[in-house]
Design a protein around this motif. Structure first.
Motif, short mmCIF file in Angstrom:
data_model
loop_
_atom_site.label_atom_id
_atom_site.label_comp_id
_atom_site.label_asym_id
_atom_site.label_seq_id
_atom_site.Cartn_x
_atom_site.Cartn_y
_atom_site.Cartn_z
N LEU A 116 0.83 -1.20 0.00
CA LEU A 116 0.00 0.00 0.00
C LEU A 116 0.87 1.25 0.00
O LEU A 116 1.74 1.43 0.86
CB LEU A 116 -0.90 -0.01 1.24
CG LEU A 116 -1.82 1.19 1.45
CD1 LEU A 116 -2.81 1.32 0.30
CD2 LEU A 116 -2.56 1.05 2.78
N ALA A 117 0.61 2.15 -0.97
CA ALA A 117 1.34 3.41 -1.11
C ALA A 117 0.39 4.57 -0.82
O ALA A 117 -0.54 4.82 -1.60
CB ALA A 117 1.94 3.53 -2.51
N HIS A 118 0.60 5.28 0.27
CA HIS A 118 -0.32 6.32 0.72
C HIS A 118 -0.16 7.61 -0.09
O HIS A 118 0.78 7.78 -0.86
CB HIS A 118 -0.12 6.59 2.21
CG HIS A 118 1.24 7.13 2.56
ND1 HIS A 118 1.65 8.41 2.30
CD2 HIS A 118 2.30 6.52 3.16
CE1 HIS A 118 2.87 8.59 2.72
NE2 HIS A 118 3.31 7.46 3.24
N GLY A 119 -1.06 8.55 0.16
CA GLY A 119 -1.00 9.85 -0.49
C GLY A 119 -0.09 10.83 0.23
O GLY A 119 0.42 10.57 1.33
N PHE A 120 0.13 11.97 -0.39
CA PHE A 120 0.98 13.04 0.15
C PHE A 120 0.44 13.49 1.51
O PHE A 120 -0.77 13.69 1.67
CB PHE A 120 0.98 14.20 -0.84
CG PHE A 120 1.84 15.37 -0.43
CD1 PHE A 120 3.18 15.20 -0.15
CD2 PHE A 120 1.30 16.65 -0.36
CE1 PHE A 120 3.97 16.28 0.20
CE2 PHE A 120 2.07 17.73 -0.01
CZ PHE A 120 3.41 17.56 0.27
N THR A 121 1.31 13.63 2.47
CA THR A 121 1.09 13.98 3.88
C THR A 121 0.48 12.84 4.69
O THR A 121 0.18 13.00 5.87
CB THR A 121 0.24 15.26 4.09
OG1 THR A 121 -1.12 15.03 3.79
CG2 THR A 121 0.77 16.43 3.27
#
Length: 281
Positions: free
Chosen positions: A63-68
């Motif tokens: 899983l690759a999260h979003g910015f911040t």
């Protein structure tokens, strides 16, 4: 702190087929090819089964999260929990986010962070890897699949709320993001308000854009998910990505959905889980 190659963990781990490993998450730091320490968590498959299909133990989500975002944010943990009903999940904080080292390059060098997480997932004994990214993470999973840094590749890719092109400023939220990234005052807000350390240097060279990346992903299955009420990137972005990918990609335009993890409800995440289990080889 681990000083080994990318994807090498700081301590020994238990193989995923062990009963103990299915109940206890593993947390460690990985090191990328350029030497950044990445805070990472492995959640074995949930023993709670919702009746649609049994959890898959040879498959793992990365899983690759979003910015911040970061690995401890509630909205990220909610996505982990939803996907965990289908398979184990590796989640991590991108560089410059949370407890990871370095500073974020907002989608450029982050492909190395994802590559380290994918190698770790494979090292845990999983034969099939599905990368799932949101917003900035959505652009990273596309570029990772196209560039395949470090080569082990992925078996399927899911990109949610990704931009198609760089430097987009056509919406008010994206103009705020650009202020956060490009201005010294914005980077201070990012550091102290969002726990996100942002690199001050411009991209040089400019990395491959998502729309340039998607034609290179085939024959790996690709799912592009986007809300028709996304306040950051309007629907021309997913349509550009789908057009560039051609028949190799599926496009889901979700009615009423906003942006990224916060807007992805449990029903959508369950559909993504079903798609991944059926398409990842």
């Amino acid at each position: 702190m681990n000083n080994g190659p990318a994807g090498h963990v700081a301590r020994s781990v238990i193989r995923p087929n062990c009963e103990t490993s299915r109940s206890a998450p593993i947390r460690t730091f990985l090191r990328t090819d350029d030497g950044i320490s990445i805070d990472s968590v492995y959640d074995p498959a949930s023993v709670v089964y919702d009746g649609s299909r049994p959890p898959s133990r040879d498959l793992v989500f990365v899983l690759a999260h979003g910015f911040t975002g970061d690995v401890d944010r509630p909205h990220v943990r909610r996505v982990v929990a939803a996907l965990n009903r289908f398979a184990p999940v590796v989640s991590f904080s991108f560089r410059g986010h949370g407890r990871s080292g370095g500073r974020t390059t907002v989608g450029d060098r982050e492909v190395l962070d994802l590559a380290a997480a994918v190698r770790w997932a494979r090292g845990l004994g999983h034969d099939r890897v599905v990368t799932v990214g949101f917003s900035m993470g959505g652009s990273v999973v596309l570029r990772h699949a196209a560039l395949d840094p470090g080569n082990p590749g992925t078996d399927a890719v899911v990109s949610v709320s990704s931009p198609a092109r760089w430097y987009y400023r056509g919406t008010a939220p994206m103009r705020r993001v650009h202020w956060l990234v490009t201005r010294p005052a914005g980077r201070l807000v990012g550091r102290y308000g969002f726990r996100t350390r942002i690199h001050h240097r411009d991209w040089d060279p400019v990395p491959l854009s998502p729309v340039q990346a998607v034609p290179r992903i085939a024959p790996t299955p690709l799912l592009i998910v986007h809300g028709d009420s996304d306040g950051y990137f309007p629907v021309d972005h997913p349509r550009m990505l789908a057009d560039a990918a051609g028949d190799a990609a599926e496009l889901w335009l979700e009615p009423g959905m906003g942006h990224a993890e916060h807007a992805a409800d449990d029903r959508l995440l369950a559909r993504i889980g079903d798609w991944a289990v059926s398409r990842a080889g």
